[in-house]
Design an enzyme around this catalytic site. Sequence first.
Site, short mmCIF file in Angstrom:
data_model
loop_
_atom_site.label_atom_id
_atom_site.label_comp_id
_atom_site.label_asym_id
_atom_site.label_seq_id
_atom_site.Cartn_x
_atom_site.Cartn_y
_atom_site.Cartn_z
N SER A 29 0.72 -0.98 0.09
CA SER A 29 0.30 -0.07 -0.28
C SER A 29 0.82 0.91 -0.19
O SER A 29 1.50 1.36 -0.73
CB SER A 29 -1.00 -0.06 1.45
OG SER A 29 -2.25 1.16 1.14
N GLU A 54 -8.62 -4.87 -4.84
CA GLU A 54 -8.35 -3.35 -4.20
C GLU A 54 -9.75 -3.12 -2.88
O GLU A 54 -8.70 -2.78 -1.64
CB GLU A 54 -7.02 -2.74 -4.13
CG GLU A 54 -6.05 -3.28 -4.95
CD GLU A 54 -4.97 -4.16 -4.54
OE1 GLU A 54 -5.12 -3.74 -2.88
OE2 GLU A 54 -4.14 -4.13 -4.58
#
Length: 554
Positions: free
Chosen positions: A203, A333
């Site tokens: 991330s 995601e």
Amino acid sequence: MFLYLNVLLLIGFLGPLALGDILVATPKGTVRGRELLSPGNRTFYGFTGIPYAKPPVGELRFQAPVEADQWEGVINATQDPNECFQVNSDSERENENCLFVNVFTPTLNVSAKLPVVLGIYGGSFRSGSAGYGRGGPDWFVERDIVIVSFNYRIGPFGFLSTNDIAIPGNAGLKDQQLALKWTYDNIAQFGGDPKHITLQGQSAGGASVTFQLLNLRNEGLIKAALVESGSAICPWAYLSGPNNLNYAQRLATVVNNNSSLGNNSGEFIKEFLQGVEARNIDAASAILYSQGIPLPTLEVEHDGAFLTQSMYEQLEAGQILKVPIFIGINSEEYISLAGNLENLQNIAKRYDSDNLKLVPRQFSGSNATLAAKLIKEAYVGSDTFSNKLGAMVQFYSDSSFTKSIIRFAELYSHFSPAVYFYQFSYKGPMGIYEYAIDGADNVAHGEEGHYMSITKAGSFDNTDYTKFPASDVTTHWRLIELWSNFYKYGNPTPTPVDLLENITWPPATEDDPKGFVYLNINETLQLKYGPKSPKYEAWKEAFENYAQRPFVTY
């Protein structure tokens, strides 16, 4: 991966030596570690809370980090260090004195020269910390890999900018760079090979890895990079200079009890904010949370600037470290949006009422209209997002994450010795998350980490394989095998093995006529072409035909 989990308390410092102490002499001073036991009953050594920089307080607040001073005696590196201040959090563990590094190693033999992983935690540049705490990198240490983690400043302490040299920005990225230099200079004392350091992050940690690849001063410090679900050209990884200055001004006003300071210059804001209590700044950032947070930015030219050029343009021009990279996405995601269907329906209605919201700031005028039409058709055809909420989830996944990560990998493939692209598509209880909606896939952001980092929380214990189906356990070992192989050899499949279904995974290139090859990691392992096709191709067509250059993000 093994670095997302929150950590415990303070660093201990100086104490009497005891028989059997685990001591390592570093160039700055001696540290005491502890023995730990992995799930496979292998003893390894942990050193948590070694200072790599001076406390960033007073005149060092918001500024580039400065190397730690030497110390006398022994630092007791057996407890997890302070956390850096986190936005919208209020913990006694948070402290401005937080720039510490942690080392986990299977050996203290300085001749071992084991491969090293330097992990950067995620958390949207506003949260996260590093330590051992309730989780750890044990499974990788069992594979004879040295794992290093560290804290870097986040939120306003790490990314505040006044868009000038007073507070130039990117202090958190500069922390990461100094931690990399510390690792290069010190890791041999812990059995690691300084010439074999792989940067890893997920991330915002993944975006951070790619930011470090964009800084040419890191040449020679990084052997390879592993990037999970992030890149420097993701739209959430950047804030423009004027927006940063506006945030700094609002932050100072809130700290000053919402009273005007009468002077909005960068130097004045810096001097004011350096003179107040850290917790007041932290509290003000929580008040401003819904209005945004400071992020990585382009700095004005000055000595010590970390980033001054557009990330996209710099990448496209090949002005980047050229190392092997292992990079990828999870299959959906942003599937977490399915956790609140009422909110998702409201989002869909807003996009249906104004299709121009579908395209980012690189599009304007009639080109924005054409691009929005192209993107809408790619997701719902002539239908609406309100009727296809799964498509709304897909749009958010792709616009926030996947298009930018795939594009980074494509461009990087023109310069890197090897790019290995993956999609993690396996859904199982070890992944923890249970979001699902018709019309979208279901493997959430961060889900792969639960298969690779030891997690024990409540009744959940991913070291107890009896609690999980056989396919979860197989996936767990496959991910550890792929990741470990890359850490060791710069290649996830150096030799065919049954666990990986004897796959030989070729590097990807944008020029391959069959498409951009990737490994789809599901119950089986499959080599496929064109990740997120055909929607990704629609995004690419939109940017190529209708977006205004230069790009900063994508």
